[in-house]
Design a protein around this motif. Structure first.
Motif, short mmCIF file in Angstrom:
data_model
loop_
_atom_site.label_atom_id
_atom_site.label_comp_id
_atom_site.label_asym_id
_atom_site.label_seq_id
_atom_site.Cartn_x
_atom_site.Cartn_y
_atom_site.Cartn_z
N LYS B 109 0.85 -1.19 0.00
CA LYS B 109 0.00 0.00 0.00
C LYS B 109 0.88 1.24 0.00
N GLU B 110 0.49 2.20 -0.83
CA GLU B 110 1.22 3.47 -0.86
C GLU B 110 0.23 4.62 -0.80
N VAL B 120 -0.06 -1.10 -4.84
CA VAL B 120 0.91 -1.04 -5.93
C VAL B 120 1.64 -2.37 -5.98
N SER B 121 1.67 -2.98 -7.17
CA SER B 121 2.44 -4.22 -7.27
C SER B 121 3.92 -3.85 -7.30
N THR B 122 4.70 -4.60 -6.58
CA THR B 122 6.10 -4.20 -6.43
C THR B 122 7.00 -5.43 -6.47
N LYS B 123 8.22 -5.18 -6.89
CA LYS B 123 9.21 -6.26 -6.90
C LYS B 123 9.89 -6.30 -5.54
N PHE B 124 10.01 -7.48 -4.96
CA PHE B 124 10.65 -7.60 -3.65
C PHE B 124 11.88 -8.49 -3.78
N PRO B 125 13.05 -7.88 -3.88
CA PRO B 125 14.27 -8.68 -4.01
C PRO B 125 14.63 -9.33 -2.68
N VAL B 126 15.11 -10.54 -2.76
CA VAL B 126 15.50 -11.29 -1.56
C VAL B 126 17.00 -11.59 -1.67
N TRP B 127 17.73 -11.13 -0.65
CA TRP B 127 19.17 -11.41 -0.61
C TRP B 127 19.52 -12.42 0.48
N VAL B 128 18.70 -12.41 1.56
CA VAL B 128 18.99 -13.36 2.65
C VAL B 128 17.72 -14.14 2.99
#
Lengths: 256, 281
Positions: B109-110, B120-128
């Motif tokens: 939500k924004e 808002v659809s968003t990209k969620f990068p995962v590093w750990v």
């Protein structure tokens, strides 16, 4: 009236000149003489922390300067710059950090300056009808008026303590614009100089004014060429007298 | 002190130490149905790294403003970054951006700018990823951090000093954590000493959260007092960020410890420790 134009800029030490996010309009040759009944110019300082702020600063100075010539309201000019900024962004799908930064918007200060000899097309009912000037500002890009070789006024800041790392800024995203433009107006006489400078140099000049050590001779001797200006700014940086930041200056002299 | 501008000439460093002990698989605050501590911490850490990437993003590039490391400590003490980054203790922020383990599609939500919210659809990068296996070799992790940062401060003498953020739910079982912590805190650039923040996640909904205590006597027991002594006083900027986020002012001397942190406490502490407020206009 006859105006003599000079403008200088130097990027922050460690950055490339193409990364300089200070913007000046119009783009004139230094030493140019202009014969006009009225004239507009502007300076903006794009925020390092936002993306495409160089583009934003350039659009702000252009739209605001041209708006007065066309009698367009100042806020309309900023909205026109907002539309141009959105249209100028890359067409391709943006990398996700860039897309987030674009949603957050770009930010910049703005100093717009207008000077006239006779009433022009701009509605000047509250301003001096002849030999007048006015300025609108958001943020810490400052204007200085020099009369008979003495600094007589500064705008919008008058004290060095007014400067901070969080100046008012104009955003491409209208929801994030934190403040309205302040304005000032006055009269000019032959031989006056109007200086506009971004925050690093403005702060130094106001500090020198506060200590009574700023003279027109001290400034003007460093405005004889771009090389001279840049040498001066590098010296001030090395002495830690000004912060390492993009640094720009316009000097407009009324020569009638 | 603590006023150096963060730039490509003078970058800074964030080093996260993440407790991977078996107890981290319990639900946060001990409430059934809450996410596991390890999962919540991993999620919060991924968001913080994402924020660092965004703050280093300029036009179409990612500027080298930060080096980032994540050291997990549990059944082993090693970098918790995976894939291409698995062999590096410290990674430039642009390499972090380029090498997530995966990118998930999420919805968030924004503000719509007029008082409401939009999804808002968003990209969620995962590093750990979440890990919870083993003991709590916190001293070994702090010693490794000291080893990494001793080199770093030598190489970056004019930079804003490194920030170490230790995320844990328990006490060290390999010695007195104050000893290696003092070694880290004694490392310095010209702009100040390295700082350590400790975020201790709660295991019990009835435990009282203690946020940035002023005095060791504010803590209830020996273990929490050790955590206080491991942690550094907050820098002026951290105190200012804390005031902005939490609405309460902190006096000089408030320590970088959130003890029995709830969900909001963990998120706020991470933001206070990492907000790059010093990139100048």
């Amino acid at each position: 009236m006859k105006l003599v134009w000079k403008a200088f800029s130097l990027c922050k030490e460690g950055n490339r000149e193409e990364e300089n996010e200070d913007a000046i309009y119009p783009h004139l040759v230094n030493g140019s003489s202009l014969i006009a009944d009225q004239f507009s110019c502007a300076m903006a300082d794009g925020a390092t922390t936002s993306s495409f702020s160089k583009l934003w600063a350039n659009l702000l100075v252009k739209e605001s300067s041209l708006s007065r010539a066309a009698s367009v309201d100042f806020n309309q000019a900023i909205n026109a710059a907002r539309a141009s900024w959105k249209a100028a962004l890359p067409d391709k799908e943006l990398p996700w950090p860039t897309a987030i930064k674009v949603r957050q918007g770009a930010f910049a200060t703005l100093m717009w300056f207008h000077i006239w000899q006779k009433n022009g097309v701009y509605p000047l009912n509250t301003l001096p009808p002849d030999h007048g000037w006015t300025a609108n500002a958001v943020g810490d890009t400052c204007l200085f008026q020099v009369v008979k070789g003495k600094f007589v006024s500064t705008f919008p800041f008058t004290q060095a303590k007014d400067f901070s790392n969080t100046p008012d800024l104009i955003s491409t995203n209208i929801a994030y614009t934190r403040s309205r433009a302040g304005s000032i107006s006055g009269k000019w006489q032959r031989g006056d100089h109007f200086l506009i400078a971004t925050d690093a140099l403005s702060e130094w000049m106001i500090r020198k004014l506060e200590s009574g050590t700023l003279t027109w001779a001290l400034v003007s001797e460093n405005l004889t060429s771009l090389v001279r200006f840049q040498t001066w700014i590098r010296y001030l940086r090395r002495q830690s007298l000004i912060k390492n930041d993009d640094t720009s200056l316009i000097c407009l002299t009324v020569d009638v | 002190m603590y006023s150096a501008e963060i730039s490509r000439m003078n970058p800074t460093c964030f080093l996260f130490l993440v407790d991977h002990s078996t107890s981290m698989q319990n639900p946060i605050m001990g409430i059934a149905g809450n996410p596991k501590k390890s999962e919540f911490v991993a999620d919060a850490l991924n968001k913080v790294i994402q924020s660092l990437v965004v703050s280093a993003s300029k036009d179409m590039e990612i500027r080298k403003y930060y080096q980032v490391g994540v050291i997990g400590y549990g059944f082993e003490v090693k970098t918790a970054l995976g894939g291409e980054l698995a062999n590096s203790d410290l990674v430039w922020i642009d390499e972090i951006y380029e090498n997530p383990l995966r990118i998930e599609d999420r919805v968030k939500k924004e503000s719509d700018g007029v008082g409401g919210f939009i999804e808002v659809s968003t990209k969620f990068p995962v590093w750990v990823d979440a890990v919870s296996r083993g003991q709590t070799p916190m001293c070994a992790a702090l010693n490794k951090a000291h080893e990494i940062l001793a080199t770093w401060v030598e190489e970056h003498p004019q930079s804003y000093p490194p920030t170490v953020i230790n995320l844990t739910d328990g006490e060290a079982n390999d010695g007195d954590a104050r000893v290696p912590a003092e070694l880290i805190k004694s490392l310095a650039t010209e702009d100040g000493n390295c700082t350590i923040l400790t975020v201790h996640s709660s295991s019990n909904e009835l435990s009282r959260q203690i946020v940035f205590p002023m005095d060791v006597k504010d803590l209830p027991d020996h273990f929490s007092r050790v955590m206080f002594e491991v942690s550094s006083p907050l820098t002026p900027k951290m105190r200012a960020t804390s005031e902005e986020l939490m609405g309460t002012s902190l006096e000089e001397g408030a320590h970088g410890l959130v003890y029995n942190a709830d969900i909001a406490g963990i998120v706020q502490a991470l933001e206070i420790g990492t907000r790059p407020a010093n990139i100048q206009l």
